[in-house]
Motif scaffolding. Structure first.
Motif, PDB file in Angstrom:
ATOM      1  N   ASP A  19      24.288  -1.873  11.154  1.00  0.00           N
ATOM      2  CA  ASP A  19      23.517  -2.058  11.621  1.00  0.00           C
ATOM      3  C   ASP A  19      21.976  -3.262  11.147  1.00  0.00           C
ATOM      4  OD1 ASP A  19      20.601  -1.046  11.888  1.00  0.00           O
ATOM      5  OD2 ASP A  19      19.502  -0.258  10.117  1.00  0.00           O
ATOM      6  N   SER A  20      21.425  -3.918  11.376  1.00  0.00           N
ATOM      7  CA  SER A  20      21.451  -5.109  10.737  1.00  0.00           C
ATOM      8  C   SER A  20      20.326  -5.129   9.417  1.00  0.00           C
ATOM      9  CB  SER A  20      19.958  -5.874  12.105  1.00  0.00           C
ATOM     10  OG  SER A  20      18.546  -5.095  11.900  1.00  0.00           O
ATOM     11  N   ILE A  21      19.905  -5.750   8.856  1.00  0.00           N
ATOM     12  CA  ILE A  21      19.956  -5.391   7.332  1.00  0.00           C
ATOM     13  C   ILE A  21      18.112  -6.376   6.956  1.00  0.00           C
ATOM     14  CG2 ILE A  21      22.113  -5.541   6.509  1.00  0.00           C
ATOM     15  CD1 ILE A  21      22.467  -8.281   4.964  1.00  0.00           C
ATOM     16  N   THR A  22      17.751  -6.673   7.393  1.00  0.00           N
ATOM     17  CA  THR A  22      16.320  -7.277   7.084  1.00  0.00           C
ATOM     18  C   THR A  22      15.325  -6.988   8.185  1.00  0.00           C
ATOM     19  OG1 THR A  22      17.022  -9.423   6.981  1.00  0.00           O
ATOM     20  CG2 THR A  22      15.233  -9.542   6.584  1.00  0.00           C
ATOM     21  N   TYR A  23      13.858  -6.677   7.392  1.00  0.00           N
ATOM     22  CA  TYR A  23      12.752  -5.856   8.428  1.00  0.00           C
ATOM     23  C   TYR A  23      11.587  -6.327   7.561  1.00  0.00           C
ATOM     24  CZ  TYR A  23      16.899  -2.369   9.312  1.00  0.00           C
ATOM     25  OH  TYR A  23      17.889  -1.877   9.447  1.00  0.00           O
ATOM     26  N   PRO A  24      10.660  -6.588   7.939  1.00  0.00           N
ATOM     27  CA  PRO A  24       9.250  -6.738   8.181  1.00  0.00           C
ATOM     28  C   PRO A  24       8.790  -5.014   7.726  1.00  0.00           C
ATOM     29  CG  PRO A  24       9.628  -6.867  10.403  1.00  0.00           C
ATOM     30  CD  PRO A  24      11.246  -6.615  10.296  1.00  0.00           C
ATOM     31  N   ILE A  25       7.835  -5.539   6.913  1.00  0.00           N
ATOM     32  CA  ILE A  25       7.245  -3.901   6.190  1.00  0.00           C
ATOM     33  C   ILE A  25       6.096  -4.467   6.229  1.00  0.00           C
ATOM     34  CG2 ILE A  25       7.240  -2.669   4.954  1.00  0.00           C
ATOM     35  CD1 ILE A  25       9.933  -3.631   3.775  1.00  0.00           C
ATOM     36  N   PRO A  26       4.852  -3.538   6.897  1.00  0.00           N
ATOM     37  CA  PRO A  26       3.461  -3.683   6.957  1.00  0.00           C
ATOM     38  C   PRO A  26       2.930  -2.756   5.149  1.00  0.00           C
ATOM     39  CG  PRO A  26       4.353  -2.483   8.769  1.00  0.00           C
ATOM     40  CD  PRO A  26       5.094  -3.278   7.772  1.00  0.00           C
ATOM     41  N   VAL A  27       2.234  -3.244   5.409  1.00  0.00           N
ATOM     42  CA  VAL A  27       1.712  -1.966   3.795  1.00  0.00           C
ATOM     43  C   VAL A  27      -0.068  -1.712   3.761  1.00  0.00           C
ATOM     44  CG1 VAL A  27       1.074  -2.492   1.453  1.00  0.00           C
ATOM     45  CG2 VAL A  27       2.968  -3.761   2.341  1.00  0.00           C
ATOM     46  N   LEU A  28      -0.231  -0.424   4.361  1.00  0.00           N
ATOM     47  CA  LEU A  28      -1.176   0.228   4.319  1.00  0.00           C
ATOM     48  C   LEU A  28      -1.663   0.708   3.544  1.00  0.00           C
ATOM     49  CD1 LEU A  28      -3.951  -0.454   5.774  1.00  0.00           C
ATOM     50  CD2 LEU A  28      -2.557   1.072   7.596  1.00  0.00           C
ATOM     51  N   ASP A  29      -2.661   1.162   2.301  1.00  0.00           N
ATOM     52  CA  ASP A  29      -2.809   1.821   1.674  1.00  0.00           C
ATOM     53  C   ASP A  29      -4.364   2.258   1.479  1.00  0.00           C
ATOM     54  OD1 ASP A  29      -2.742   3.631  -0.410  1.00  0.00           O
ATOM     55  OD2 ASP A  29      -2.784   2.258  -1.725  1.00  0.00           O
ATOM     56  N   ILE A  30      -5.077   3.394   2.268  1.00  0.00           N
ATOM     57  CA  ILE A  30      -6.768   3.118   2.781  1.00  0.00           C
ATOM     58  C   ILE A  30      -7.500   5.232   1.965  1.00  0.00           C
ATOM     59  CG2 ILE A  30      -8.370   3.861   4.553  1.00  0.00           C
ATOM     60  CD1 ILE A  30      -6.616   1.682   5.928  1.00  0.00           C
ATOM     61  N   ARG A  31      -7.772   5.073   1.445  1.00  0.00           N
ATOM     62  CA  ARG A  31      -8.890   6.496   1.172  1.00  0.00           C
ATOM     63  C   ARG A  31      -9.740   6.087   0.879  1.00  0.00           C
ATOM     64  NH1 ARG A  31      -7.189  11.000  -1.447  1.00  0.00           N
ATOM     65  NH2 ARG A  31      -4.932  10.927  -1.769  1.00  0.00           N
ATOM     66  N   TYR A  32     -10.964   7.377   1.486  1.00  0.00           N
ATOM     67  CA  TYR A  32     -11.744   7.364   2.051  1.00  0.00           C
ATOM     68  C   TYR A  32     -12.139   8.938   1.324  1.00  0.00           C
ATOM     69  CZ  TYR A  32     -16.808   7.645   3.222  1.00  0.00           C
ATOM     70  OH  TYR A  32     -18.369   8.312   3.233  1.00  0.00           O
ATOM     71  N   ASP A  33     -12.414   9.350  -0.045  1.00  0.00           N
ATOM     72  CA  ASP A  33     -12.422  11.254  -0.228  1.00  0.00           C
ATOM     73  C   ASP A  33     -11.976  11.474  -0.451  1.00  0.00           C
ATOM     74  OD1 ASP A  33     -15.701  10.911  -0.863  1.00  0.00           O
ATOM     75  OD2 ASP A  33     -16.278  11.141   1.172  1.00  0.00           O
ATOM     76  N   ASP A  34     -11.445  12.697   0.283  1.00  0.00           N
ATOM     77  CA  ASP A  34     -10.230  13.515   0.696  1.00  0.00           C
ATOM     78  C   ASP A  34      -8.996  12.709   1.713  1.00  0.00           C
ATOM     79  OD1 ASP A  34     -11.221  15.451  -1.388  1.00  0.00           O
ATOM     80  OD2 ASP A  34     -12.033  16.329  -0.006  1.00  0.00           O
ATOM     81  N   PHE A  35      -9.533  12.087   2.294  1.00  0.00           N
ATOM     82  CA  PHE A  35      -8.403  11.677   4.004  1.00  0.00           C
ATOM     83  C   PHE A  35      -7.757  10.285   3.014  1.00  0.00           C
ATOM     84  CE2 PHE A  35     -11.801  14.261   6.187  1.00  0.00           C
ATOM     85  CZ  PHE A  35     -11.108  14.516   6.236  1.00  0.00           C
ATOM     86  N   TYR A  36      -6.572   9.922   3.344  1.00  0.00           N
ATOM     87  CA  TYR A  36      -5.860   8.694   3.352  1.00  0.00           C
ATOM     88  C   TYR A  36      -5.150   8.179   4.169  1.00  0.00           C
ATOM     89  CZ  TYR A  36      -2.339  12.199   2.527  1.00  0.00           C
ATOM     90  OH  TYR A  36      -0.785  12.983   1.391  1.00  0.00           O
ATOM     91  N   VAL A  37      -4.407   7.100   4.288  1.00  0.00           N
ATOM     92  CA  VAL A  37      -3.596   6.681   5.513  1.00  0.00           C
ATOM     93  C   VAL A  37      -2.742   6.240   3.963  1.00  0.00           C
ATOM     94  CG1 VAL A  37      -2.678   5.009   7.061  1.00  0.00           C
ATOM     95  CG2 VAL A  37      -4.896   6.200   6.918  1.00  0.00           C
ATOM     96  N   SER A  38      -1.049   6.404   4.344  1.00  0.00           N
ATOM     97  CA  SER A  38      -0.220   5.480   3.125  1.00  0.00           C
ATOM     98  C   SER A  38       0.701   5.564   3.753  1.00  0.00           C
ATOM     99  CB  SER A  38      -0.219   6.488   1.745  1.00  0.00           C
ATOM    100  OG  SER A  38       0.442   6.243   0.918  1.00  0.00           O
ATOM    101  N   GLY A  39       1.189   3.881   3.986  1.00  0.00           N
ATOM    102  CA  GLY A  39       1.966   3.019   4.414  1.00  0.00           C
ATOM    103  C   GLY A  39       1.702   3.543   6.356  1.00  0.00           C
ATOM    104  N   ILE A  40       2.736   4.312   6.397  1.00  0.00           N
ATOM    105  CA  ILE A  40       2.443   5.555   8.035  1.00  0.00           C
ATOM    106  C   ILE A  40       2.472   6.765   7.766  1.00  0.00           C
ATOM    107  CG2 ILE A  40       4.753   3.456   8.958  1.00  0.00           C
ATOM    108  CD1 ILE A  40       6.323   5.823   8.851  1.00  0.00           C
ATOM    109  N   ALA A  41       1.609   7.042   7.001  1.00  0.00           N
ATOM    110  CA  ALA A  41       1.513   8.604   6.807  1.00  0.00           C
ATOM    111  C   ALA A  41      -0.109   8.704   6.730  1.00  0.00           C
ATOM    112  CB  ALA A  41       2.300   8.851   5.446  1.00  0.00           C
TER     113      ALA A  41
END
Length: 246
Positions: A42-64
């Motif tokens: 397996d290769s060992i280098t990866y790009p990583i997007p960072v996404l962190d969003i919250r609006y009231d009780d809803f959120y997006v954290s990374g890929i979740a």
């Protein structure tokens, strides 16, 4: 990009824990992660997007994506969806002699996560359970942030995860149709577990820009470590990046 999703989970840890859960926010960024060889070749280098969003009780954290169903001062219970759960891998990305395996695909997993402030030593306990068509997993983690200075925060944590037999067999088992090359026997693993340590860090350059870094090490039980397509039962990850707050 076989382990980018595991990297994302660790990376998001350092980008979200030092902020209050109740804050509405929009943060985006990017980074790069490195791992040792977990799968064969397996290769060992990866790009990583960072996404962190919250609006009231809803959120997006990374890929979740998630929703806080119930929250008190020290207690939060959330539902979440992870569209890229698992350990996806393609045989074409492995070393010569291991390329007869079928592709392992990510699964869409839904689950619940409980976060509880332990009220001593400023520690937080996080327990999560999720599952999809390829199996289920559960995890527990203790997190202890340290505010070194007004601009610098360290976040060590310790955790354990358990994976169902279906989950382990899909991602790490070997069927008879996959035999060939250096893979000479079928493999049908049972329920497995892992133990892990991590250290994340945030450094605030100003109100908008934050530098991020993390280091983590996980050790998997023999059910995963003995798989013919696994090179090392230890998965070590290190990464760094930057995020911007709007």
């Amino acid at each position: 990009m076989k382990k980018i999703f595991a990297l994302l989970s660790a990376f998001v840890l350092c980008s979200s824990l030092s902020l209050a859960q109740s804050e509405n926010k929009l943060q985006i960024g990017a980074g790069v992660g490195f791992t040792n060889h977990f799968f064969k070749g397996d290769s060992i280098t990866y790009p990583i997007p960072v996404l962190d969003i919250r609006y009231d009780d809803f959120y997006v954290s990374g890929i979740a994506m998630g929703y806080d169903m119930y929250s008190e001062d020290d207690f939060t219970l959330s539902l979440f969806l992870n569209p890229f759960d698992g350990f996806p891998i393609k045989g074409s990305k492995l070393d010569h002699g291991y390329r007869t395996i079928d592709e392992r695909k990510p699964q869409v997993a839904v689950g619940m996560v409980l976060s509880y402030n332990l009220n001593f030593y400023d520690m937080t306990a996080v327990v999560a359970f999720s599952g999809g068509e390829r199996g289920v997993k559960g995890s527990a983690r203790i997190i202890k942030p340290y505010k070194v200075t007004d601009n610098f925060t360290l976040i060590p944590s310790f955790g354990a995860s358990i994976y169902s037999s279906n989950y382990v067999d899909y991602y790490f088992g070997i069927d008879s149709n996959e035999l060939g090359g250096k893979i000479t026997d079928t493999y049908s693993p049972d329920t497995a577990y892992s133990l892990g340590l991590s250290l994340a860090a945030e450094y605030y350059l100003n109100d908008k820009i934050t530098l991020l870094a993390f280091l983590s090490a996980d050790r998997f039980s023999s059910e995963i470590g003995d798989s013919p397509i696994i090179d090392n039962n230890k998965l070590i990850m290190v990464g760094a990046g930057v995020k911007y707050s709007f």
